[in-house]
Write a protein that holds these residues in place. Structure first.
Motif, short mmCIF file in Angstrom:
data_model
loop_
_atom_site.label_atom_id
_atom_site.label_comp_id
_atom_site.label_asym_id
_atom_site.label_seq_id
_atom_site.Cartn_x
_atom_site.Cartn_y
_atom_site.Cartn_z
N GLY A 20 0.77 -1.23 0.00
CA GLY A 20 0.00 0.00 0.00
C GLY A 20 0.80 1.28 0.00
N TYR A 21 2.11 1.18 -0.01
CA TYR A 21 2.91 2.40 -0.11
C TYR A 21 2.83 2.91 -1.54
N ASN A 22 2.93 4.22 -1.69
CA ASN A 22 2.86 4.77 -3.05
C ASN A 22 4.17 4.47 -3.78
N CYS A 23 4.20 4.79 -5.06
CA CYS A 23 5.37 4.46 -5.90
C CYS A 23 6.65 5.11 -5.37
N CYS A 24 6.57 6.36 -5.04
CA CYS A 24 7.76 7.07 -4.55
C CYS A 24 8.25 6.46 -3.24
N GLN A 25 7.33 6.23 -2.31
CA GLN A 25 7.71 5.64 -1.04
C GLN A 25 8.32 4.26 -1.23
N SER A 26 7.76 3.49 -2.14
CA SER A 26 8.25 2.13 -2.37
C SER A 26 9.70 2.14 -2.87
N VAL A 27 10.00 3.05 -3.76
CA VAL A 27 11.37 3.15 -4.27
C VAL A 27 12.30 3.66 -3.17
N VAL A 28 11.92 4.72 -2.51
CA VAL A 28 12.77 5.30 -1.46
C VAL A 28 13.03 4.29 -0.34
N MET A 29 11.98 3.62 0.11
CA MET A 29 12.13 2.71 1.25
C MET A 29 12.89 1.44 0.89
N ALA A 30 12.96 1.09 -0.38
CA ALA A 30 13.78 -0.05 -0.79
C ALA A 30 15.26 0.25 -0.58
N PHE A 31 15.59 1.52 -0.36
CA PHE A 31 16.97 1.95 -0.14
C PHE A 31 17.15 2.63 1.21
N ALA A 32 16.19 2.46 2.10
CA ALA A 32 16.20 3.16 3.39
C ALA A 32 17.47 2.91 4.18
N ASP A 33 18.03 1.72 4.05
CA ASP A 33 19.24 1.39 4.79
C ASP A 33 20.46 2.19 4.35
N MET A 68 15.17 11.37 -5.14
CA MET A 68 15.36 11.58 -3.71
C MET A 68 16.51 10.74 -3.16
N VAL A 69 16.54 9.47 -3.54
CA VAL A 69 17.61 8.60 -3.06
C VAL A 69 18.95 9.10 -3.56
N CYS A 70 19.03 9.49 -4.81
CA CYS A 70 20.29 10.03 -5.35
C CYS A 70 20.74 11.25 -4.56
N GLY A 71 19.83 12.16 -4.31
CA GLY A 71 20.17 13.36 -3.57
C GLY A 71 20.65 13.06 -2.16
N LEU A 72 19.92 12.18 -1.48
CA LEU A 72 20.29 11.84 -0.11
C LEU A 72 21.57 11.03 -0.03
N ALA A 115 12.46 0.96 -11.35
CA ALA A 115 13.17 2.09 -10.76
C ALA A 115 14.18 1.62 -9.72
N ALA A 116 13.80 0.65 -8.90
CA ALA A 116 14.72 0.12 -7.90
C ALA A 116 15.93 -0.55 -8.57
N ARG A 117 15.68 -1.27 -9.64
CA ARG A 117 16.78 -1.92 -10.38
C ARG A 117 17.73 -0.88 -10.95
N LEU A 118 17.17 0.11 -11.64
CA LEU A 118 18.01 1.16 -12.25
C LEU A 118 18.84 1.88 -11.18
N LEU A 119 18.21 2.20 -10.08
CA LEU A 119 18.90 2.90 -9.00
C LEU A 119 19.99 2.02 -8.40
N ALA A 120 19.68 0.77 -8.17
CA ALA A 120 20.67 -0.15 -7.58
C ALA A 120 21.87 -0.33 -8.50
N GLU A 121 21.64 -0.24 -9.78
CA GLU A 121 22.74 -0.40 -10.75
C GLU A 121 23.75 0.74 -10.68
N VAL A 122 23.32 1.92 -10.20
CA VAL A 122 24.24 3.05 -10.13
C VAL A 122 24.76 3.34 -8.73
N LEU A 123 24.13 2.79 -7.73
CA LEU A 123 24.60 3.06 -6.35
C LEU A 123 25.70 2.10 -5.94
#
Length: 123
Positions: A20-33, A68-72, A115-123
């Motif tokens: 039930g989390y929205n799209c943005c929250q889902s992506v951000v929280m997948a990287f919360a750690d 957001m994840v990139c910025g943080l 989005a999570a895959r793409l982000l994980a590929e660059v982090l």
């Protein structure tokens, strides 16, 4: 990130979205750690960016979450290439137009995983 960690981030984003989390929250929280702020703050920060900015259906929440994840994480220079890759894969950055493609190989759950895959590929 290693392939197994990329898959784990995709899976986590999907699970969050299905809960039930929205799209943005889902992506951000997948990287919360990885974020330099508490998870509950990240969750609150991402809340108004779902459904293309609070339901206005503008820029996809997945794209906002990647930014957001990139910025943080101190990688703001990665936002443009990530947005371009997302657009190449899905043909759009606009939430409304992406929603119009539902059932044609696109679902919001697939988009958060992408989005999570793409982000994980660059982090």
């Amino acid at each position: 990130m290693q392939p197994n960690e990329i898959t784990a981030r995709e899976t986590r984003a999907r699970q969050l979205h299905q809960q039930g989390y929205n799209c943005c929250q889902s992506v951000v929280m997948a990287f919360a750690d990885l974020l330099p702020i508490p998870a509950e703050h990240a969750l609150a920060m991402a809340a108004p960016f779902g459904r293309g900015l609070s339901g206005l259906k503008q820029t996809c929440g997945c794209v906002n979450g990647m930014a957001m994840v990139c910025g943080l994480c101190g990688q703001p220079q990665a936002v443009r290439p990530l947005g371009q890759r997302f657009q190449e894969e899905h043909g759009e950055l606009n939430c409304f137009r992406l929603l119009q493609q539902q059932g044609q190989g696109h679902s919001c759950n697939d988009l958060v995983a992408s989005a999570a895959r793409l982000l994980a590929e660059v982090l």
